[in-house]
Every structure is written in C-alpha cells, then in structure tokens.
Write an enzyme that holds these catalytic residues in place. Structure first.
Site, PDB file in Angstrom:
ATOM      1  N   HIS A  73       0.830  -1.205   0.000  1.00  0.00           N
ATOM      2  CA  HIS A  73       0.000   0.000   0.000  1.00  0.00           C
ATOM      3  C   HIS A  73       0.864   1.254   0.000  1.00  0.00           C
ATOM      4  O   HIS A  73       0.513   2.266  -0.614  1.00  0.00           O
ATOM      5  CB  HIS A  73      -0.913  -0.020   1.230  1.00  0.00           C
ATOM      6  CG  HIS A  73      -1.795   1.177   1.346  1.00  0.00           C
ATOM      7  ND1 HIS A  73      -1.744   2.040   2.404  1.00  0.00           N
ATOM      8  CD2 HIS A  73      -2.757   1.666   0.520  1.00  0.00           C
ATOM      9  CE1 HIS A  73      -2.626   2.997   2.244  1.00  0.00           C
ATOM     10  NE2 HIS A  73      -3.250   2.806   1.111  1.00  0.00           N
ATOM     11  N   GLU A  76       1.699   2.039  -3.489  1.00  0.00           N
ATOM     12  CA  GLU A  76       0.573   2.644  -4.215  1.00  0.00           C
ATOM     13  C   GLU A  76       0.619   4.167  -4.104  1.00  0.00           C
ATOM     14  O   GLU A  76       0.339   4.892  -5.069  1.00  0.00           O
ATOM     15  CB  GLU A  76      -0.750   2.116  -3.666  1.00  0.00           C
ATOM     16  CG  GLU A  76      -1.982   2.739  -4.327  1.00  0.00           C
ATOM     17  CD  GLU A  76      -3.235   2.611  -3.493  1.00  0.00           C
ATOM     18  OE1 GLU A  76      -3.992   3.604  -3.386  1.00  0.00           O
ATOM     19  OE2 GLU A  76      -3.475   1.519  -2.931  1.00  0.00           O
ATOM     20  N   HIS A  77       0.989   4.666  -2.939  1.00  0.00           N
ATOM     21  CA  HIS A  77       1.100   6.111  -2.740  1.00  0.00           C
ATOM     22  C   HIS A  77       2.359   6.672  -3.407  1.00  0.00           C
ATOM     23  O   HIS A  77       2.308   7.694  -4.106  1.00  0.00           O
ATOM     24  CB  HIS A  77       1.147   6.417  -1.234  1.00  0.00           C
ATOM     25  CG  HIS A  77      -0.174   6.355  -0.561  1.00  0.00           C
ATOM     26  ND1 HIS A  77      -0.792   7.451   0.001  1.00  0.00           N
ATOM     27  CD2 HIS A  77      -1.018   5.315  -0.337  1.00  0.00           C
ATOM     28  CE1 HIS A  77      -1.945   7.102   0.542  1.00  0.00           C
ATOM     29  NE2 HIS A  77      -2.102   5.794   0.352  1.00  0.00           N
TER      30      HIS A  77
END
Length: 460
Positions: A73, A76-77
């Site tokens: 995650h 993803e950023h």
C-alpha cells in the site's frame, strides 16, 4: 478470430502468444504476451470515445514478508510522487489537462494503477502510468511525508466503524494467515517500515513477468502493445525475449492450515451511535464453479431492497438502515458474511435475525418467483455494470490474474440463468455449516458479541 463466449486463459503462455475473441456487439478481446512476459489484454468497444487502462501487478498485501508489512500500500502512494522524468505535479497535471482521472487500488492479491481518458489521450495515459510503475524514484523526503499521509488514511479508516468491522472480521476468519492482515498495514507497521524495505519490495515484485496491462473502450490492441513495449523499455526494465509470464497464484500451497477451525466473536469498542455487526465465515475460492450460484444467493439474501435481510430486518421490523450480505474470493479461500447497523440495544435481536435468515436459506428451497428475481437482478446488474470502459478493463485484469479464464457476457448470463434453487440451498447450507465468526463494533463496555454469539445454534 474465434467467435466464442469463453476464453480459457490457461497457462500464461510464452512471448508472442496471441489470442483474439469476438465477444458480441462488435466488441473484440485480444491478449498478447510481450517480451519479458508482459501480458496485454484489450477489449475494443465500437463507438466508445473513452478508454480505460490499468497496469496490474499480481502482488498484494498477502505477499509481504516480515519487515515489509504495509509496503504494498505504501508503494501505491509513492508511485504517484514522481519518476526521473516527471514529478508529482506533472503526473497529476497530465490527467487533469485532458479531463481524465487516474488512481490506484491495493488488494490482498494484486495492485492496480489505472486511468480513464478520452481515446485520443490513451497514449499519454499509457506512458505516464507505465513510467510510474517502472521508474518510481521513491525519494527519501517523499517517503517520509507520505508516511504521514498514510497514517492519516489509517486514522480515517479507524474512525469508520464499518471499516473497523470488516477489518476485524477478516482477522477473525483468517487468523494468522497473510490474508488476515490489513491491506494498508497498521500504524505500527507503517511507522516501523524503512524506505529500504519498501524499495526492496518494489524491486522484488514489480517485474515484467508480473505485469498485466489491460485496456477497454476506444483502443487499438496493436498500437497499445507497441506503446507498452516502448514505455517499459524506457523505464529500464530488462525484457528477456524468452521470458514467460509469472505463473498464477497456486490455490494449494498457501498455508490453509493457518485458518481458524472454530468460530469466534469479538467486540470492538467505539464511541458510535450505532452498533455495526458482521456475521460470517469462510466462503468459496475466487475461481469456484459455484461463483454464479453465490452471486444469485447474495442477491436473494442481502443484495437488494427485495432481499430477505432487507425485508425482514429493515422493512418489517425497522431495526436497521443498512443491511446486506457480501462475499470475497481469493486464490485458495474466500469469505462470506452478513452486515447490519443497528441501535446498540438491538444487537442480540439483529444477530438472531441475521442467523435465522441465513439458516432458512440453507434449509428451504425458495420458490420460482424469488429465484427469478435474484437471477434477474444479477443479470441486469451485470449488463448495466459493463456499460463503461472502466468496468470492462477491470474485468480483463481479474480474468487474467485471478480467474484464468475470460467468460463473455452471453456465457456469463447463461451461467447465471442456469442457477437452481437447490444449488442455492446447498451452497447456503455449506457456508452455514462452516465455523462462523461475529464482530460487533459500538459503544460497549461489555462483550456483547460473545453473548450474542453464544446464543446462536451451532455457531462455534
């Protein structure tokens, strides 16, 4: 060109593998394997002036190793923060300047970076998305600032009792299995993970053989393949002409022995006006042949205003505003559950009703009218849901990464319409007989979940 409704994707194939299938109404699905093992799938939709593209990596939160939890995650950023050729503002401006949109999503078994633009702007979208995927700088300053953003996102999720309930439900159902971990990590894991660990995770998992590019709408397959090859080569990825795609995730070697064998209950205290309840357990795997039965089961039990849960709990008794059933499938297992939000003092009654409706579906064959309504809801919803390019792009990605088959619309409708009331009863009975878990989130000092769970027949 083959005119068939079901495409078995089977083994991922070697570079040069090419499949073309007509899917009806002039739409054509094509699949190619490029050097490096990159897979490209498109669905050309005549008359569409928009196009959606997604760059999928078959890596999710479950694939993180110790010391890397939250890395998927985190990436993803970070991929939106810049590359050697574009900074974060330039990435955002590229899509804003053409009225497009770009985003990303992290799952337990894959990550997708996607965009939707006018068909004329698809080359730009392809170049930017693949630049991000292949060439993210993961700058140390960006890493530190984005850590704070992710912590705020996790805090926001913690303020949503529905999110809290679903996360705790996954933890109960999957126990120590990697599927039980939160997709976004925890505040502790995000604070602890160093940049080097995220960078290592990126270099280890973002590889040509794991990359799947899907696009739908106003798209030309050959042109897109050329654009993908150029963009990936520009990103410095090594494209071995003989490399094959990574094998799909095996359903048999993923630690099923770690799954809990007994039911459980958990009360999570939050200062809310409502109690948020989830009752459920394990469900079918993503590729189970009964997934079409499950979809109609869901529609009948809790998928609409005419569903049993909605009618019994909301319409007849006024005990909840939101009530529904849900299912998620993964490579070797899945989940199935029922949700309701109610007044804190009504928890025991609502849990009893959720259980009773599930049990009734598992023991009694529904009548023809209810079956027809459930089939009609799924059929109509499917057709309407595939009216936009984004939905079709996503369907291609799931077919390639998870299912191993692409089922055309006509064949999908035929499978849904072939579902019988007996099949629904039998699947509901199998789900009901498995270990069940109960989560209650709300303003409680006492363990209301344990009390309500203990009153259920054969809950453990």
């Amino acid at each position: 060109m083959r005119d068939v409704s079901e495409l078995i994707l089977g083994p991922a194939g070697s570079p040069g593998t090419e499949i073309t299938v007509e899917t009806g109404a002039g739409a054509v699905v094509r699949r190619s394997v490029l050097p490096g093992g990159i897979r490209v799938l498109t669905e050309a939709m005549p008359g569409q002036r928009s196009a959606a593209i997604g760059a999928w990596v078959a890596v999710g939160s479950r694939d993180e190793t110790d010391g890397h939890h939250g890395s998927t995650h985190f990436l993803e950023h970070l991929l939106f923060k810049g590359t050697p050729s574009r900074d974060a503002m330039e990435i955002a401006s590229a899509f804003d300047a053409v009225g497009g949109e770009a985003n990303a999503a992290t799952g337990k078994e894959h990550t997708c970076y996607y965009a939707r633009v006018l068909d004329a702007d698809l080359p730009m979208a392809t170049d930017v998305i693949l630049d991000m995927v292949t060439s993210a700088t993961l700058d140390a300053d960006d890493f530190d600032s984005e850590r704070e953003v992710i912590l705020e996102e996790l805090a926001m999720n913690e303020d949503d009792p529905v999110d809290v309930a679903h996360e705790r439900f996954s933890a109960l159902v999957f126990g120590d299995h990697p599927l039980g971990r939160p997709i976004g990590g925890t505040p502790e894991s995000i604070r602890a993970v160093p940049r080097d660990a995220v960078h290592e995770h990126y270099r280890r998992t973002y590889t040509p053989s794991e990359l799947v590019v899907t696009a739908a709408g106003g798209v030309d397959h050959d042109t897109l393949c050329e654009a993908v090859a150029r963009a990936v080569a520009a990103g410095g990825w090594s494209l071995n002409p003989a490399a094959a795609p990574a094998p799909r995730r095996s359903p048999t070697t993923n630690g099923l022995d770690l799954l809990p064998v007994q039911g459980s209950a958990a009360t999570v205290r939050r200062s809310t006006e409502q109690a948020n309840i989830i009752l459920g357990g394990l469900g079918p795997v993503a590729g189970d042949d009964r997934r079409f039965v499950l979809s109609v089961l869901n529609a009948v039990l809790g998928g609409s205003m005419s569903s049993r849960l909605f009618q019994e709990i909301r319409e007849k008794r006024g005990l909840a505003y939101s009530v529904y059933s849900f299912a998620s499938g993964y490579a070797e297992t899945g989940t199935f559950g029922l949700y309701a939000g109610c007044a804190p003092g009504k928890v025991a009654q609502v849990v009893e009703l959720l259980d009773a409706e599930w049990a009734r579906l598992a023991t009694t064959v529904m009548d023809d009218d209810e079956l027809a309504r459930g089939i009609g809801q799924m059929s109509g919803g499917l057709v309407l849901g595939l009216e936009d390019s984004g939905s079709r792009m996503s369907r291609l990605g799931r077919a390639e990464i998870t299912m191993g088959e692409f089922v055309g619309l006509d064949e999908t409708l035929a499978r849904i319409r072939s579902v019988t009331a007996e099949q629904i009863r039998d699947l509901a009975a199998e789900l009901y007989a498995a270990a069940r878990h109960l989560v209650v989130v709300g303003p409680f000092e006492e363990d209301v979940a344990a009390t309500a769970f203990g009153a259920l027949p054969t809950a453990a």
